[in-house]
Design a protein around this motif. Structure first.
Motif, PDB file in Angstrom:
ATOM      1  N   GLN A  85      -3.840  -6.914  -0.084  1.00  0.00           N
ATOM      2  CA  GLN A  85      -4.431  -5.681   0.434  1.00  0.00           C
ATOM      3  C   GLN A  85      -3.688  -4.481  -0.130  1.00  0.00           C
ATOM      4  N   TYR A  86      -4.425  -3.380  -0.215  1.00  0.00           N
ATOM      5  CA  TYR A  86      -3.826  -2.148  -0.733  1.00  0.00           C
ATOM      6  C   TYR A  86      -4.228  -0.996   0.185  1.00  0.00           C
ATOM      7  N   SER A  87      -3.241  -0.320   0.745  1.00  0.00           N
ATOM      8  CA  SER A  87      -3.484   0.786   1.671  1.00  0.00           C
ATOM      9  C   SER A  87      -3.296   2.116   0.952  1.00  0.00           C
ATOM     10  N   MET A  88      -4.268   3.028   1.129  1.00  0.00           N
ATOM     11  CA  MET A  88      -4.157   4.349   0.504  1.00  0.00           C
ATOM     12  C   MET A  88      -4.586   5.418   1.505  1.00  0.00           C
ATOM     13  N   PRO A  89      -3.874   6.530   1.538  1.00  0.00           N
ATOM     14  CA  PRO A  89      -4.244   7.591   2.482  1.00  0.00           C
ATOM     15  C   PRO A  89      -5.503   8.307   2.018  1.00  0.00           C
ATOM     16  N   ILE A  90      -6.301   8.736   2.994  1.00  0.00           N
ATOM     17  CA  ILE A  90      -7.481   9.543   2.670  1.00  0.00           C
ATOM     18  C   ILE A  90      -7.452  10.803   3.530  1.00  0.00           C
ATOM     19  N   GLU A  91      -7.866  11.903   2.945  1.00  0.00           N
ATOM     20  CA  GLU A  91      -7.982  13.169   3.655  1.00  0.00           C
ATOM     21  C   GLU A  91      -9.270  13.838   3.229  1.00  0.00           C
ATOM     22  N   ILE A  92     -10.084  14.208   4.206  1.00  0.00           N
ATOM     23  CA  ILE A  92     -11.344  14.894   3.920  1.00  0.00           C
ATOM     24  C   ILE A  92     -11.258  16.275   4.559  1.00  0.00           C
ATOM     25  N   GLY A  93     -11.043  17.254   3.745  1.00  0.00           N
ATOM     26  CA  GLY A  93     -10.891  18.621   4.243  1.00  0.00           C
ATOM     27  C   GLY A  93      -9.597  18.772   5.037  1.00  0.00           C
ATOM     28  N   SER A  94      -9.590  19.752   5.919  1.00  0.00           N
ATOM     29  CA  SER A  94      -8.383  20.021   6.703  1.00  0.00           C
ATOM     30  C   SER A  94      -8.482  19.442   8.114  1.00  0.00           C
ATOM     31  N   ASN A  95      -9.548  18.715   8.405  1.00  0.00           N
ATOM     32  CA  ASN A  95      -9.762  18.153   9.733  1.00  0.00           C
ATOM     33  C   ASN A  95      -8.978  16.850   9.878  1.00  0.00           C
ATOM     34  N   ASP A  96      -8.042  16.846  10.873  1.00  0.00           N
ATOM     35  CA  ASP A  96      -7.244  15.631  11.101  1.00  0.00           C
ATOM     36  C   ASP A  96      -8.107  14.451  11.516  1.00  0.00           C
ATOM     37  N   MET A  97      -9.263  14.706  12.127  1.00  0.00           N
ATOM     38  CA  MET A  97     -10.145  13.621  12.561  1.00  0.00           C
ATOM     39  C   MET A  97     -10.703  12.845  11.364  1.00  0.00           C
ATOM     40  N   LEU A  98     -10.707  13.467  10.180  1.00  0.00           N
ATOM     41  CA  LEU A  98     -11.249  12.820   8.995  1.00  0.00           C
ATOM     42  C   LEU A  98     -10.147  12.333   8.062  1.00  0.00           C
ATOM     43  N   SER A  99      -8.939  12.208   8.582  1.00  0.00           N
ATOM     44  CA  SER A  99      -7.819  11.726   7.792  1.00  0.00           C
ATOM     45  C   SER A  99      -7.405  10.353   8.295  1.00  0.00           C
ATOM     46  N   GLY A 100      -6.820   9.551   7.430  1.00  0.00           N
ATOM     47  CA  GLY A 100      -6.365   8.222   7.840  1.00  0.00           C
ATOM     48  C   GLY A 100      -6.002   7.384   6.632  1.00  0.00           C
ATOM     49  N   TRP A 101      -6.231   6.083   6.761  1.00  0.00           N
ATOM     50  CA  TRP A 101      -5.898   5.148   5.696  1.00  0.00           C
ATOM     51  C   TRP A 101      -7.108   4.280   5.380  1.00  0.00           C
ATOM     52  N   LEU A 102      -7.296   3.989   4.118  1.00  0.00           N
ATOM     53  CA  LEU A 102      -8.307   3.050   3.663  1.00  0.00           C
ATOM     54  C   LEU A 102      -7.570   1.833   3.123  1.00  0.00           C
ATOM     55  N   THR A 103      -7.909   0.628   3.658  1.00  0.00           N
ATOM     56  CA  THR A 103      -7.197  -0.597   3.273  1.00  0.00           C
ATOM     57  C   THR A 103      -8.188  -1.685   2.874  1.00  0.00           C
ATOM     58  N   PRO A 104      -8.574  -1.746   1.611  1.00  0.00           N
ATOM     59  CA  PRO A 104      -9.370  -2.888   1.159  1.00  0.00           C
ATOM     60  C   PRO A 104      -8.504  -4.146   1.171  1.00  0.00           C
ATOM     61  N   ARG A 105      -9.111  -5.289   1.518  1.00  0.00           N
ATOM     62  CA  ARG A 105      -8.362  -6.544   1.635  1.00  0.00           C
ATOM     63  C   ARG A 105      -9.232  -7.690   1.128  1.00  0.00           C
ATOM     64  N   ILE A 106      -8.605  -8.611   0.422  1.00  0.00           N
ATOM     65  CA  ILE A 106      -9.290  -9.804  -0.033  1.00  0.00           C
ATOM     66  C   ILE A 106      -8.481 -11.028   0.438  1.00  0.00           C
ATOM     67  N   GLU A 107      -9.194 -12.074   0.895  1.00  0.00           N
ATOM     68  CA  GLU A 107      -8.531 -13.269   1.413  1.00  0.00           C
ATOM     69  C   GLU A 107      -9.184 -14.517   0.838  1.00  0.00           C
ATOM     70  N   TRP A 108      -8.388 -15.568   0.682  1.00  0.00           N
ATOM     71  CA  TRP A 108      -8.880 -16.880   0.257  1.00  0.00           C
ATOM     72  C   TRP A 108      -8.187 -17.920   1.124  1.00  0.00           C
ATOM     73  N   TYR A 109      -8.980 -18.845   1.654  1.00  0.00           N
ATOM     74  CA  TYR A 109      -8.441 -19.851   2.564  1.00  0.00           C
ATOM     75  C   TYR A 109      -8.957 -21.213   2.142  1.00  0.00           C
ATOM     76  N   TYR A 110      -8.076 -22.224   2.168  1.00  0.00           N
ATOM     77  CA  TYR A 110      -8.478 -23.592   1.836  1.00  0.00           C
ATOM     78  C   TYR A 110      -7.911 -24.548   2.868  1.00  0.00           C
ATOM     79  N   ARG A 111      -8.740 -25.499   3.282  1.00  0.00           N
ATOM     80  CA  ARG A 111      -8.294 -26.556   4.190  1.00  0.00           C
ATOM     81  C   ARG A 111      -8.870 -27.870   3.696  1.00  0.00           C
ATOM     82  N   SER A 112      -8.031 -28.887   3.570  1.00  0.00           N
ATOM     83  CA  SER A 112      -8.516 -30.176   3.079  1.00  0.00           C
ATOM     84  C   SER A 112      -9.351 -30.867   4.146  1.00  0.00           C
ATOM     85  N   ALA A 113      -9.981 -31.967   3.782  1.00  0.00           N
ATOM     86  CA  ALA A 113     -10.887 -32.672   4.696  1.00  0.00           C
ATOM     87  C   ALA A 113     -10.133 -33.181   5.929  1.00  0.00           C
TER      88      ALA A 113
END
Length: 195
Positions: free
Chosen positions: A167-195
């Motif tokens: 996963q990679y976290s990056m800050p985002i800010e849209i204008g000067s409004n704190d309500m539109l600020s935060g973090w965007l975290t795309p994540r990829i997962e792979w899981y394996y379980r044998s029989a």
């Protein structure tokens, strides 16, 4: 090496016994209800937890052994329900039974790295070896046939499982409004379980 901790744990537990009965389940009315004994377990675990490179890398290892006595097992049994109208009738019912002695041994490795700001890499790997050590039971269709299930593995318990994630976290800010600020975290997962 920033941090290294070794540990050992021991736990003991049980699950109560009882009898198999449900309204309309098909148990013969002229036979006593089958009972099952309490289950007892002793669990042992030893492991290491470590942190490296200013805590940007963590690696953990655990080894464990679980010893069951009178392990409760869902099994199938047959009952003769023959009548004049249906002389070949056999009811096959699921009941709780006890395996006298069972065990699980295994190991698990966990790894987490923070190679650059915002990036997190995770890997987990586990291996299990489980078996009934002593389990005398009967054939599910013909209950006069004795079976020895010693050496068989448990149902629904995989030997290997692994998990990888990034996963990679990056800050985002849209204008000067704190309500539109935060973090965007795309994540990829792979899981394996044998029989």
């Amino acid at each position: 090496l920033d941090h290294l901790m070794g540990y050992f744990t021991y736990a003991k537990g049980f699950k109560g016994g009882g009898f198999n009965a449900r309204a309309g389940s098909g148990f013969p009315v002229d036979e006593p209800l089958p009972t099952f004994e309490p289950e007892y377990v002793n669990s042992f675990e030893i492991g290491l937890k470590s942190a490296w490179l200013d805590r940007r890398l963590t690696a953990n290892l655990s080894l464990f052994f679980v010893d069951y006595r009178q392990m409760q097992v869902l099994t199938l049994v047959s009952y003769d329900c023959a009548t004049e109208e249906d002389p070949g009738c056999i009811n096959v019912l699921a009941i709780n039974d006890n395996a006298a002695d069972s065990s699980v041994t295994g190991a698990e490795f966990e790894f987490m790295a923070l190679p650059i700001e915002g990036l997190q890499l995770t890997w987990n790997f586990g291996i299990l070896n489980n078996a009934y050590n002593d389990y005398q039971t009967t054939n599910q269709i013909d209950s006069t046939i004795e079976l020895n299930r010693a050496g068989q593995t448990f149902n629904n318990v995989p030997r290997f499982n692994t998990f990888i994630a990034a996963q990679y976290s990056m800050p985002i800010e849209i204008g000067s409004n704190d309500m539109l600020s935060g973090w965007l975290t795309p994540r990829i997962e792979w899981y394996y379980r044998s029989a």
